[in-house]
Design a protein around this motif. Structure first.
Motif, PDB file in Angstrom:
ATOM      1  N   THR A   1       0.640  -1.255  -0.068  1.00 57.03           N
ATOM      2  CA  THR A   1      -0.168   0.075   0.085  1.00 57.03           C
ATOM      3  C   THR A   1       0.919   1.267   0.002  1.00 57.03           C
ATOM      4  OG1 THR A   1      -1.575  -1.244   1.218  1.00 57.03           O
ATOM      5  CG2 THR A   1      -1.796   1.207   0.991  1.00 57.03           C
ATOM      6  N   ARG A   2       0.516   2.294  -0.873  1.00 64.09           N
ATOM      7  CA  ARG A   2       1.206   3.355  -0.922  1.00 64.09           C
ATOM      8  C   ARG A   2       0.882   4.185  -0.047  1.00 64.09           C
ATOM      9  NH1 ARG A   2       3.836   5.674  -5.505  1.00 64.09           N
ATOM     10  NH2 ARG A   2       4.834   3.854  -6.824  1.00 64.09           N
ATOM     11  N   VAL A   3       1.445   5.085   0.768  1.00 61.80           N
ATOM     12  CA  VAL A   3       1.059   5.978   2.013  1.00 61.80           C
ATOM     13  C   VAL A   3       1.989   7.000   1.679  1.00 61.80           C
ATOM     14  CG1 VAL A   3       0.899   6.368   4.428  1.00 61.80           C
ATOM     15  CG2 VAL A   3       0.472   4.112   3.391  1.00 61.80           C
ATOM     16  N   GLU A   4       1.557   8.425   2.040  1.00 63.46           N
ATOM     17  CA  GLU A   4       2.220   9.592   1.857  1.00 63.46           C
ATOM     18  C   GLU A   4       2.549   9.748   3.289  1.00 63.46           C
ATOM     19  OE1 GLU A   4       4.346  12.423   0.310  1.00 63.46           O
ATOM     20  OE2 GLU A   4       2.912  11.206  -0.974  1.00 63.46           O
ATOM     21  N   GLY A   5       4.046   9.701   3.774  1.00 65.17           N
ATOM     22  CA  GLY A   5       4.537   9.903   5.007  1.00 65.17           C
ATOM     23  C   GLY A   5       5.203  11.290   5.067  1.00 65.17           C
ATOM     24  N   PRO A   6       5.547  11.607   6.326  1.00 61.73           N
ATOM     25  CA  PRO A   6       6.244  12.863   6.512  1.00 61.73           C
ATOM     26  C   PRO A   6       7.626  13.022   5.613  1.00 61.73           C
ATOM     27  CG  PRO A   6       6.724  11.308   8.308  1.00 61.73           C
ATOM     28  CD  PRO A   6       5.829  10.909   7.332  1.00 61.73           C
ATOM     29  N   ASP A   7       8.140  11.941   5.022  1.00 61.45           N
ATOM     30  CA  ASP A   7       9.537  12.019   4.562  1.00 61.45           C
ATOM     31  C   ASP A   7       9.306  11.647   2.965  1.00 61.45           C
ATOM     32  OD1 ASP A   7      11.263  12.973   6.455  1.00 61.45           O
ATOM     33  OD2 ASP A   7      11.196  10.705   7.279  1.00 61.45           O
ATOM     34  N   GLY A   8       7.888  11.646   2.477  1.00 62.45           N
ATOM     35  CA  GLY A   8       7.662  11.377   1.019  1.00 62.45           C
ATOM     36  C   GLY A   8       7.037   9.813   1.113  1.00 62.45           C
ATOM     37  N   PRO A   9       6.579   9.634  -0.147  1.00 57.24           N
ATOM     38  CA  PRO A   9       5.914   8.642  -0.242  1.00 57.24           C
ATOM     39  C   PRO A   9       6.504   7.270   0.181  1.00 57.24           C
ATOM     40  CG  PRO A   9       5.927   9.491  -2.197  1.00 57.24           C
ATOM     41  CD  PRO A   9       6.987  10.194  -1.492  1.00 57.24           C
ATOM     42  N   GLU A  10       5.750   6.331   0.730  1.00 57.30           N
ATOM     43  CA  GLU A  10       6.218   5.082   1.446  1.00 57.30           C
ATOM     44  C   GLU A  10       5.404   3.840   0.747  1.00 57.30           C
ATOM     45  OE1 GLU A  10       6.472   7.081   5.890  1.00 57.30           O
ATOM     46  OE2 GLU A  10       5.116   5.516   5.435  1.00 57.30           O
ATOM     47  N   LEU A  11       6.191   2.812   0.842  1.00 58.14           N
ATOM     48  CA  LEU A  11       5.436   1.484   0.497  1.00 58.14           C
ATOM     49  C   LEU A  11       5.379   0.788   1.782  1.00 58.14           C
ATOM     50  CD1 LEU A  11       3.916  -0.059  -1.954  1.00 58.14           C
ATOM     51  CD2 LEU A  11       6.061  -1.414  -1.781  1.00 58.14           C
ATOM     52  N   HIS A  12       3.968   0.333   2.172  1.00 63.90           N
ATOM     53  CA  HIS A  12       3.678  -0.672   3.317  1.00 63.90           C
ATOM     54  C   HIS A  12       3.462  -2.004   2.953  1.00 63.90           C
ATOM     55  CE1 HIS A  12       2.847   2.643   6.693  1.00 63.90           C
ATOM     56  NE2 HIS A  12       3.627   3.270   5.462  1.00 63.90           N
ATOM     57  N   GLY A  13       4.146  -2.766   3.786  1.00 63.07           N
ATOM     58  CA  GLY A  13       4.041  -4.490   3.581  1.00 63.07           C
ATOM     59  C   GLY A  13       4.975  -5.213   3.918  1.00 63.07           C
ATOM     60  N   ARG A  14       5.072  -6.236   4.761  1.00 65.81           N
ATOM     61  CA  ARG A  14       6.108  -7.404   4.900  1.00 65.81           C
ATOM     62  C   ARG A  14       6.922  -7.473   3.754  1.00 65.81           C
ATOM     63  NH1 ARG A  14       7.241  -6.814   9.030  1.00 65.81           N
ATOM     64  NH2 ARG A  14       6.325  -8.288  10.619  1.00 65.81           N
ATOM     65  N   GLY A  15       8.328  -7.096   4.044  1.00 66.94           N
ATOM     66  CA  GLY A  15       9.313  -7.517   3.271  1.00 66.94           C
ATOM     67  C   GLY A  15       9.608  -6.042   2.324  1.00 66.94           C
ATOM     68  N   ALA A  16       8.730  -4.934   2.383  1.00 62.39           N
ATOM     69  CA  ALA A  16       9.043  -3.863   1.605  1.00 62.39           C
ATOM     70  C   ALA A  16      10.426  -3.190   1.949  1.00 62.39           C
ATOM     71  CB  ALA A  16       8.053  -2.650   2.002  1.00 62.39           C
ATOM     72  N   SER A  17      10.692  -3.659   3.127  1.00 58.14           N
ATOM     73  CA  SER A  17      12.007  -2.855   3.423  1.00 58.14           C
ATOM     74  C   SER A  17      13.403  -4.206   3.591  1.00 58.14           C
ATOM     75  CB  SER A  17      12.407  -2.201   4.649  1.00 58.14           C
ATOM     76  OG  SER A  17      13.653  -1.723   5.005  1.00 58.14           O
ATOM     77  N   ASP A  18      12.811  -4.998   4.472  1.00 54.92           N
ATOM     78  CA  ASP A  18      13.775  -6.450   4.893  1.00 54.92           C
ATOM     79  C   ASP A  18      13.052  -7.526   4.306  1.00 54.92           C
ATOM     80  OD1 ASP A  18      15.515  -7.904   6.155  1.00 54.92           O
ATOM     81  OD2 ASP A  18      14.238  -7.893   7.936  1.00 54.92           O
ATOM     82  N   ASP A  19      13.928  -8.085   2.985  1.00 55.68           N
ATOM     83  CA  ASP A  19      14.894  -7.474   2.318  1.00 55.68           C
ATOM     84  C   ASP A  19      14.805  -7.204   0.815  1.00 55.68           C
ATOM     85  OD1 ASP A  19      17.850  -6.714   1.992  1.00 55.68           O
ATOM     86  OD2 ASP A  19      18.073  -9.064   1.367  1.00 55.68           O
ATOM     87  N   LYS A  20      13.133  -7.454   0.602  1.00 57.02           N
ATOM     88  CA  LYS A  20      12.807  -7.505  -0.812  1.00 57.02           C
ATOM     89  C   LYS A  20      13.159  -5.966  -1.253  1.00 57.02           C
ATOM     90  CE  LYS A  20       9.749 -11.118  -0.413  1.00 57.02           C
ATOM     91  NZ  LYS A  20       8.275 -11.654  -0.573  1.00 57.02           N
ATOM     92  N   GLY A  21      12.871  -5.020  -0.577  1.00 56.04           N
ATOM     93  CA  GLY A  21      12.936  -3.596  -1.175  1.00 56.04           C
ATOM     94  C   GLY A  21      14.428  -3.367  -1.122  1.00 56.04           C
ATOM     95  N   VAL A  22      15.145  -3.400  -0.139  1.00 55.60           N
ATOM     96  CA  VAL A  22      16.573  -3.059  -0.226  1.00 55.60           C
ATOM     97  C   VAL A  22      17.395  -3.991  -1.324  1.00 55.60           C
ATOM     98  CG1 VAL A  22      18.927  -3.421   1.151  1.00 55.60           C
ATOM     99  CG2 VAL A  22      16.556  -2.630   2.333  1.00 55.60           C
ATOM    100  N   LEU A  23      17.125  -5.076  -1.460  1.00 57.79           N
ATOM    101  CA  LEU A  23      17.732  -5.930  -2.403  1.00 57.79           C
ATOM    102  C   LEU A  23      17.307  -5.969  -3.872  1.00 57.79           C
ATOM    103  CD1 LEU A  23      19.623  -8.418  -3.087  1.00 57.79           C
ATOM    104  CD2 LEU A  23      17.635  -9.992  -2.656  1.00 57.79           C
ATOM    105  N   ILE A  24      15.960  -5.255  -4.242  1.00 57.15           N
ATOM    106  CA  ILE A  24      15.559  -5.022  -5.422  1.00 57.15           C
ATOM    107  C   ILE A  24      16.162  -4.069  -6.199  1.00 57.15           C
ATOM    108  CG2 ILE A  24      13.587  -3.693  -5.061  1.00 57.15           C
ATOM    109  CD1 ILE A  24      12.040  -5.957  -6.930  1.00 57.15           C
ATOM    110  N   VAL A  25      16.657  -3.220  -5.534  1.00 57.14           N
ATOM    111  CA  VAL A  25      17.253  -1.985  -6.258  1.00 57.14           C
ATOM    112  C   VAL A  25      18.464  -2.402  -7.126  1.00 57.14           C
ATOM    113  CG1 VAL A  25      16.694  -0.402  -4.398  1.00 57.14           C
ATOM    114  CG2 VAL A  25      19.155  -1.521  -4.551  1.00 57.14           C
ATOM    115  N   HIS A  26      19.044  -3.609  -7.111  1.00 61.70           N
ATOM    116  CA  HIS A  26      20.075  -3.960  -7.969  1.00 61.70           C
ATOM    117  C   HIS A  26      19.597  -4.461  -9.312  1.00 61.70           C
ATOM    118  CE1 HIS A  26      23.477  -3.979  -5.372  1.00 61.70           C
ATOM    119  NE2 HIS A  26      22.676  -4.675  -4.099  1.00 61.70           N
TER     120      HIS A  26
END
Length: 471
Positions: A109-134
């Motif tokens: 889910t896209r959410v507008e946060g204080p530092d800009g757009p965020e994506l919420h969901g399990r794995g969005a950061s750890d580690d799918k989001g961090v890894l997929i940038v490659h």
């Protein structure tokens, strides 16, 4: 912000990155839950197909006795080019308690946060989001340099059991050793100090654990008839755990600090440069009233560079509704230890047993279980050419000088030490998660602009590594 071909390509293709992450987060690849074994396998299949779409000519799914890993390889046309191995994981933490999630954990889910757009969901950061940038980063590198192959040979190994302790990872490295030779390992399972604080992790702590059982009477006893006359295992456990730290916050296990490599003045100075608002940290991610820990060290040093012992659980006796007046026959506790260089997880068990024996009252028997293995601590060489290349790449992505990229330490643990032991290559860490991403907690999120900067940094990294002196 200055422009570059890498930045322009990333900015023009962000929708590709977001679409890929959205699709991947929808797969509930929870490795700790056997009911999700099929989902973990589906996550590996999804990643394999995404890597083929990116252009990797070699993509394989490697089975293990547990969850599958994904391997990919894209060789440089330059036979003398350095070889870089990217490490990450495609499994995720359980979502419990589900009622605390504002949005369904596997419906990104896209959410507008204080530092800009965020994506919420399990794995969005750890580690799918961090890894997929490659995926986008490598495409940007090829487009910016006009190459058909990367400037360095890029290998990628993504395991499926990191959130379950990587029980089969070391064996997988040994089994596939002939495929994994590299000159540098790029770990993408970490983060940065803040959204406007370009930084790089330089070390991760190790982990060891123990479970203690104390036994007193052979059966639960009536507390009116026997209370005050026989030892109570729960009382003994409470006293034992209270003795785990001294009044300076130091762990009391005999020999626990013997191997600890103390921070140098340089390392303490580097850590002190990282901006840190302790009150905001307490009110935010720590969700605590005050700080606590080993005397003589800052909060950042305690969480990233000092060893710790924590009681994770304690139970025994009656815990149901109402009361049941007993002296329980048994008491139990789980403890984990975070370790720093040069501590060894395999040595912690003997220390725990000696500590328990020294504090055991008469009439109480103890059983200490310490699982084999554990996780060893690891650290980057701050003066290595690969570290210089990493700092230049991050600096370009964040429009800052390499010497202004801050160096931090990660308090968590992973199998990175296995990579060092088995492959003999230096580590660098390229991750863009944030301390506020709520990883392992409800409402995990990733800040989308961090993914953009991470993809650009990855694109710059391959060019910077290729430019290093050879021979």
């Amino acid at each position: 912000m200055t422009s570059s071909p890498e930045r322009e390509f990333v900015a023009a293709h962000l929708d590709d990155l977001y679409a890929d992450l959205d699709a991947w987060v929808r797969i509930p690849s929870i490795s700790a839950d056997p009911a999700h074994a099929g989902d973990v396998a589906a996550s590996a299949e999804w990643l394999a197909e995404a890597l083929r779409r990116t252009g990797f000519p070699t993509v394989e799914i490697w089975p293990t006795p547990g969850a599958p890993a994904v391997y990919a390889e894209w060789r440089s046309a330059d036979p003398d080019a350095p070889v870089a191995l990217i490490y990450g994981h495609h499994d995720v933490q359980p979502v419990d308690p589900p009622e605390l999630w504002v949005h369904p954990p596997f419906e990104p889910t896209r959410v507008e946060g204080p530092d800009g757009p965020e994506l919420h969901g399990r794995g969005a950061s750890d580690d799918k989001g961090v890894l997929i940038v490659h995926l986008l980063g490598l495409r940007a590198h090829l487009a910016a340099t006009g190459r058909d192959t990367p400037a360095v040979t890029v290998k990628l190994l993504v395991e499926g059991e990191e959130e379950s302790g990587s029980p089969h990872f070391a064996a997988l490295l040994r089994e596939r050793r002939d495929r994994l030779d590299c000159d540098v390992v790029v770990v993408s399972d970490t983060g940065m100090a803040g959204p406007d604080t370009p930084s790089a992790v330089t070390a991760m702590r190790g982990l060891a654990d123990a479970e203690i059982t104390l036994r007193g009477p052979k059966v639960d006893l009536h507390s009116g008839s026997f209370g005050g006359a026989v030892p109570n295992p729960l009382h003994a456990m409470a006293r034992l755990l209270a003795s785990l730290h001294d009044d300076q916050g130091r762990v009391t296990l005999p020999g626990f600090y013997d191997r600890v490599r103390e921070l140098s003045d340089r390392e303490r100075d580097l850590m002190s440069r990282v901006p840190f608002d302790e009150q905001a940290w307490l009110a935010g991610p720590a969700a605590s009233r005050t700080t606590y820990g080993e005397a003589g060290f800052s909060t950042l040093e305690r969480t990233g560079a000092r060893p710790t012992a924590e009681v994770n659980g304690m139970w025994g006796g009656y815990t149901g509704p109402g009361h049941k007046t007993i002296i329980p026959a048994e008491a139990h506790a789980k403890i984990t230890f975070r370790l720093v260089s040069d501590q060894r997880p395999e040595e912690i068990g003997a220390m725990v047993r000696a500590w328990v024996e020294a504090h055991l009252p008469e009439g109480i028997e103890a059983e200490v279980h310490t699982p084999p293995g554990g996780v060893a601590p690891c650290a980057s060489d701050l003066d290595s050419p690969a570290m210089d290349a990493l700092l230049r790449a991050i600096g370009q992505a964040f429009d800052t000088a390499p010497e202004d990229v801050l160096l931090t330490r990660e308090g968590g643990s992973g199998p990175e030490a296995d990579l060092v032991t088995e492959l003999g290559a230096p580590l660098v860490f390229l991750g863009v998660g944030l301390p506020t991403d709520r990883i392992h907690s409800p409402n995990e999120r990733v800040l989308l602009r961090m993914l953009e900067r991470g993809a650009e940094a990855a694109a710059h990294l391959w060019r910077e590594l290729a430019a290093l002196p050879r021979g």
